[in-house]
Design an enzyme around this catalytic site. Structure first.
Site, mmCIF file in Angstrom:
data_model
loop_
_atom_site.group_PDB
_atom_site.id
_atom_site.type_symbol
_atom_site.label_atom_id
_atom_site.label_comp_id
_atom_site.label_asym_id
_atom_site.label_seq_id
_atom_site.Cartn_x
_atom_site.Cartn_y
_atom_site.Cartn_z
ATOM 1 N N ARG A 36 41.946 131.466 19.665
ATOM 2 C CA ARG A 36 42.593 131.963 20.895
ATOM 3 C C ARG A 36 42.568 133.317 20.997
ATOM 4 O O ARG A 36 43.043 134.179 20.067
ATOM 5 C CB ARG A 36 44.000 131.334 21.003
ATOM 6 C CG ARG A 36 44.452 131.726 22.334
ATOM 7 C CD ARG A 36 45.536 130.973 22.525
ATOM 8 N NE ARG A 36 45.501 129.493 22.804
ATOM 9 C CZ ARG A 36 46.211 128.683 23.357
ATOM 10 N NH1 ARG A 36 47.627 128.571 23.995
ATOM 11 N NH2 ARG A 36 45.822 127.168 23.528
ATOM 12 N N LYS A 60 47.296 116.609 16.097
ATOM 13 C CA LYS A 60 46.296 116.054 16.798
ATOM 14 C C LYS A 60 45.180 115.344 16.178
ATOM 15 O O LYS A 60 44.606 114.294 16.409
ATOM 16 C CB LYS A 60 45.627 117.372 17.557
ATOM 17 C CG LYS A 60 44.786 117.021 18.749
ATOM 18 C CD LYS A 60 43.998 118.294 19.262
ATOM 19 C CE LYS A 60 44.673 119.171 20.154
ATOM 20 N NZ LYS A 60 43.939 119.964 21.195
ATOM 21 N N LYS A 72 44.683 127.229 13.288
ATOM 22 C CA LYS A 72 44.509 128.047 14.301
ATOM 23 C C LYS A 72 44.330 129.469 14.058
ATOM 24 O O LYS A 72 45.009 130.005 13.332
ATOM 25 C CB LYS A 72 45.857 127.745 15.497
ATOM 26 C CG LYS A 72 45.301 127.825 16.905
ATOM 27 C CD LYS A 72 44.820 126.753 17.453
ATOM 28 C CE LYS A 72 44.463 126.929 19.019
ATOM 29 N NZ LYS A 72 44.321 125.457 19.626
ATOM 30 N N ASP A 107 38.476 128.266 22.206
ATOM 31 C CA ASP A 107 39.790 128.091 22.707
ATOM 32 C C ASP A 107 39.989 129.157 23.700
ATOM 33 O O ASP A 107 39.118 129.612 24.268
ATOM 34 C CB ASP A 107 40.995 128.350 21.587
ATOM 35 C CG ASP A 107 42.194 127.521 21.998
ATOM 36 O OD1 ASP A 107 42.409 126.468 21.467
ATOM 37 O OD2 ASP A 107 43.145 128.168 22.584
ATOM 38 N N ALA A 229 47.310 124.370 31.689
ATOM 39 C CA ALA A 229 47.332 126.035 31.663
ATOM 40 C C ALA A 229 48.017 126.358 30.111
ATOM 41 O O ALA A 229 48.115 125.311 29.297
ATOM 42 C CB ALA A 229 47.931 126.773 32.622
HETATM 43 N N1 PHE Z 1 40.452 124.116 21.424
HETATM 44 C C1 PHE Z 1 40.053 123.194 20.488
HETATM 45 C C2 PHE Z 1 41.314 122.684 20.020
HETATM 46 O O1 PHE Z 1 42.228 123.405 19.749
HETATM 47 C C3 PHE Z 1 39.455 123.967 19.549
HETATM 48 C C4 PHE Z 1 38.470 122.989 18.874
HETATM 49 C C5 PHE Z 1 37.528 122.471 19.444
HETATM 50 C C6 PHE Z 1 38.136 123.202 17.350
HETATM 51 C C7 PHE Z 1 36.501 121.660 18.762
HETATM 52 C C8 PHE Z 1 37.213 122.457 16.711
HETATM 53 C C9 PHE Z 1 36.265 121.915 17.356
HETATM 54 O O2 PHE Z 1 41.537 121.591 19.922
#
Ligand code: PHE
Length: 349
Positions: A36, A60, A72, A107, A229
């Protein structure tokens, strides 16, 4: 409580940007999570975001059944504008130090071209363009996963997944939000769109959606609210004022804190955990780049998010527990005992 395996904060020597990489967990495998890039009020605010977002990535990846943990990158841009290539070099330098324990992706503020640059320097980036062998933009797959979650949520809440005439409010018309908005219109929804960026008004008009400010939308009668958002939209005050039956969207960290899930539940509003609904992007990237899947064969994997949602909402109705509590539990179960466990060595798959 948030506990991380490793956090690195470095002031990029080329641009002065603060590069923050947080590895929350590698218990299930190398940590993954997007990069990000944006301005923050302070680097500490960026760190805070990185800590919360990386923990959410662990959950996730776990609930999506992936053999990956969560991490991240947050890059806090300085006030002055910076050269993109130099910025990516600053990021790549930090990424390299993790030696593959953390893999990044696009991101907010980054895309496939940036991932190509990071990949060329480190090989630790997902989602470079398809032309060069990557899986490309993860946005469409994220949007498709949210749609699967939304259809399953609607079937549970309204007894039908038919969106014809349903009043759906979407906040955020970024790349994922816009794609999702298009799908919702195709499904016959009466769409109301909002974004703090007034220029996106034209996209709403093109889709035939009504346009409002985010503040007004949150006070409007809806069937479904779609947060698309930045995070923190659902505060206790907002949760008490909302008039909707279902909330599901791709925004990360939608709740200002987890007690908001209890408030929504008590008000009879079904909130589908963001990290469950938004896993389509990582499912797509990993299936294509690590497991020989194609754009065709990955579709059922993304749509499986819908079946997980149905399962969790059914259990919630049966037990009275919130969907968040059940989702947390399932994510934690895969991690052994708790998503906060730290791995001494990444588990090899
Ligand atoms: N923006 C995605 C997420 O945080 C980032 C991502 C996509 C990371 C694909 C790895 C592979 O879920």
């Amino acid at each position: 409580m948030i506990r991380h395996e490793e956090i690195l904060v470095r002031r990029g020597c080329r641009t002065g940007a603060t590069v923050i990489m947080a590895v929350h967990s590698t218990v299930l495998g190398p940590a993954i999570g997007g990069c990000r890039v944006r301005r923050y009020p302070s680097w500490q605010a960026g760190l805070d975001d990185a800590l919360r977002l990386s923990a959410a990535m662990t959950a996730k990846a776990s609930i999506a059944g992936l053999d990956h943990g969560g991490g991240k990158t947050v890059v806090v841009l300085p006030e002055v504008s910076v050269d993109r290539d130099l910025l990516l070099e600053d990021i790549a330098e930090v990424l390299e130090t993790f030696g593959g324990r953390y893999l990044t992706g696009p991101d907010i503020g980054t895309g496939p071209d940036d991932m190509q640059v990071l990949f060329d320097r480190t090989s630790y980036a997902f989602c470079r363009p398809a032309l060069t062998g990557g899986s490309g933009d993860s946005g469409p797959a994220t949007a498709d996963g949210v749609l699967a979650a939304l259809l399953a949520g609607a079937a549970h809440v309204f007894g039908s997944s038919d969106l014809g005439g349903r009043r759906i409010g979407i906040i955020g018309l970024g790349s994922v939000g816009l794609r999702l908005a298009e799908s919702l219109v195709e499904h016959g929804a009466a769409l109301i769109a909002a974004d703090i960026d007034e220029t996106l008004h034209t996209d709403a008009v093109r889709l035939g959606a009504q346009w409002m400010s985010p503040g007004t939308l949150l006070k409007t009668d809806l069937d479904i609210l779609v947060p698309a958002a930045v995070g923190g939209l659902l505060s206790p005050v907002v949760a008490d004022e909302l008039s909707t039956r279902l909330i599901v969207g791709p925004a990360n960290n939608q709740l200002s804190d987890d007690t908001v899930a209890d408030r929504l539940h008590a008000r009879g509003i079904t909130w589908i955990p963001d990290y469950l609904a938004s896993a389509g992007g990582i499912i797509h990237a990993i299936a294509l780049e690590r497991h020989d899947h194609t754009e065709q064969t990955v579709v059922p994997l993304i749509n499986a998010i819908g079946a997980t949602v149905t399962d969790i909402l059914t259990e919630s109705a049966r037990t009275g527990r919130t969907p968040l509590a059940i989702t947390h539990q399932r994510a934690a179960d895969r991690l052994g005992s708790s998503p906060d466990n730290a791995a001494c060595e990444p588990r090899r798959s």
